[in-house]
Design a protein around this motif. Structure first.
Motif, mmCIF file in Angstrom:
data_model
loop_
_atom_site.group_PDB
_atom_site.id
_atom_site.type_symbol
_atom_site.label_atom_id
_atom_site.label_comp_id
_atom_site.label_asym_id
_atom_site.label_seq_id
_atom_site.Cartn_x
_atom_site.Cartn_y
_atom_site.Cartn_z
ATOM 1 N N GLU A 49 5.943 12.208 -0.182
ATOM 2 C CA GLU A 49 4.519 12.136 0.120
ATOM 3 C C GLU A 49 3.854 13.514 0.031
ATOM 4 O O GLU A 49 2.783 13.684 -0.559
ATOM 5 C CB GLU A 49 4.323 11.553 1.524
ATOM 6 C CG GLU A 49 2.912 11.652 2.065
ATOM 7 C CD GLU A 49 2.855 11.365 3.557
ATOM 8 O OE1 GLU A 49 1.917 11.848 4.213
ATOM 9 O OE2 GLU A 49 3.751 10.671 4.069
ATOM 10 N N ARG A 90 9.971 2.697 -2.257
ATOM 11 C CA ARG A 90 9.790 3.976 -1.564
ATOM 12 C C ARG A 90 8.750 4.832 -2.280
ATOM 13 O O ARG A 90 7.946 5.506 -1.634
ATOM 14 C CB ARG A 90 11.116 4.729 -1.479
ATOM 15 C CG ARG A 90 11.007 6.005 -0.661
ATOM 16 C CD ARG A 90 12.344 6.467 -0.164
ATOM 17 N NE ARG A 90 12.215 7.538 0.811
ATOM 18 C CZ ARG A 90 13.205 7.974 1.557
ATOM 19 N NH1 ARG A 90 14.394 7.397 1.471
ATOM 20 N NH2 ARG A 90 13.024 8.960 2.413
ATOM 21 N N ARG A 94 5.324 3.470 -1.351
ATOM 22 C CA ARG A 94 4.930 3.850 0.017
ATOM 23 C C ARG A 94 4.494 5.315 0.062
ATOM 24 O O ARG A 94 3.523 5.663 0.745
ATOM 25 C CB ARG A 94 6.087 3.610 0.983
ATOM 26 C CG ARG A 94 6.384 2.153 1.269
ATOM 27 C CD ARG A 94 7.275 1.993 2.507
ATOM 28 N NE ARG A 94 8.553 2.674 2.352
ATOM 29 C CZ ARG A 94 9.647 2.116 1.833
ATOM 30 N NH1 ARG A 94 9.601 0.856 1.409
ATOM 31 N NH2 ARG A 94 10.786 2.784 1.756
#
Length: 371
Positions: free
Chosen positions: A28, A254, A257
């Motif tokens: 992220e 993943r 996300r």
């Protein structure tokens, strides 16, 4: 004066190492805060810029970051390009053949603003700047926000970077006295920024856009970059271990996300950034270039951008992938300079690259080449 650029086949492993495999940094964060090392160390770059009389400038974007950019004047540099493909990888070098006393100025045909890829900086476009300058185009190499020597600011994956660059274009037209045709040339992330900059610019400011290997949607583009890098062979033990780790750890769910979380941090819905909307607003000529072996962004998505642009055309680069396409100056620099010469806003000429020829013999570029 010769500078060997890094072995580009090793870059996917290095990129994944910094993007994915740092234990203390999440995916992220890597998405939200692009970061990468320049191809040249600053000391070497300063020496080269001094020898080539490249000017460094800064521009404060209103309500935005401080942008660093460099200007390369049209001049006979005696450029030579060396590209070779082998079983061991790909090699690219460029050479400045003429000493300072033999570099005659060339009348400027116009100005082209060069925009780099994700995690790079303006210096990665130096070979293109010199090649186009030798063909009569003043080149402006920009460090996009959050990259290189430019100010830290939230990444935008297209729209925010385009707003920054469009403000710089206006300043180049006024305070800096830039006249003649004005064009944009971006690679990958920079190609998307170029399309947005042209869309945000006032009508008639941008005569042409060259977008090499752009993505059509920000979330899909991020996903494609990660998956594309995961599919590459690693270079060296460290690179292979990083890739193996990334392949195990980052599955589709993943990655999705992480993209959503990065978007929340940036205040953006990355899945809603549709680059076709920008392409539709480009009133100048739009040339899109894409390798037929590009494993990052599908050909049909780039075709959709060309279809959306009122005066867009897609030209495929046979046999090239995401990392080799920007290295093919032997195929592209002179044809692109000629295309820019003819793309005066009223006419959008067809584009034809030189045929592919993987060779280990240096190819001379610049004015007067017989390629």
């Amino acid at each position: 004066m010769e500078k060997d650029f890094p072995h580009r086949k090793a870059l996917p492993g290095i990129a994944l190492l910094t993007l994915l495999a740092t234990a203390c940094t999440s995916l992220e964060t890597r998405i939200a805060e692009p970061w990468g090392q320049p191809l040249l160390d600053d000391s070497s770059l300063v020496k080269m810029e001094s020898a080539l009389e490249i000017e460094r400038h800064r521009f404060q974007v209103p309500d935005g970051p401080d942008l660093a950019y460099r200007v390369v004047k049209p001049m006979a540099y005696g450029m030579e390009y060396h590209y070779a493909r082998s079983d061991d990888g790909v090699e690219f070098r460029f050479n400045i053949g003429n000493p300072p006393e033999e570099r005659a100025p060339i009348a400027a045909a116009g100005t082209v603003v060069l925009l780099h890829g994700w995690g790079m900086d303006g210096s990665s476009m130096l070979p293109w700047a010199l090649g186009l300058a030798e063909n009569g185009w003043q080149a402006v190499m920009v460090d996009l926000r959050n990259h290189g020597a430019s100010g830290r600011a939230p990444a935008g994956f297209g729209p925010r970077e385009g707003q920054d660059v469009s403000a710089l274009l206006a300043a180049l037209r006024t305070a800096d006295g830039t006249d003649g045709p004005l064009a944009l040339f971006g690679v990958s992330y920079g190609a998307v920024a170029a399309l947005y900059a042209a869309a945000y610019a006032e009508a008639g400011v941008v005569d042409a856009v060259i977008a090499m290997s752009p993505y059509a949607n920000a979330a899909d583009g991020i996903h494609g970059m990660i998956e594309g890098m995961k599919s590459q062979p690693g270079s060296g033990l460290r690179g292979r271990l990083a890739l193996a780790h990334a392949r195990r750890r980052y599955d589709d769910a993943r990655i999705d996300r992480s993209i959503a979380a990065a978007g929340q941090r940036l205040g953006l819905d990355l899945a809603a950034i549709d680059v076709r909307q920008a392409a539709m607003a480009v009133d100048g000529c739009a040339l899109l270039l894409h390798g037929t072996r590009d494993g990052f962004f599908p050909m049909e998505s780039v075709q959709s951008l060309a279809d959306a642009a009122p005066r867009g055309q897609l030209v495929t680069l046979e046999g090239e992938h995401h990392f080799t396409a920007p290295m093919r100056m032997d195929r592209l620099v002179e044809p692109l300079a000629r295309w820019l010469d003819a793309a005066d806003g009223a006419v959008c000429p067809p584009f034809e690259p030189h045929p592919p020829a993987d060779t280990t013999t240096p190819t001379t570029g610049g004015v007067g080449s017989n390629e």
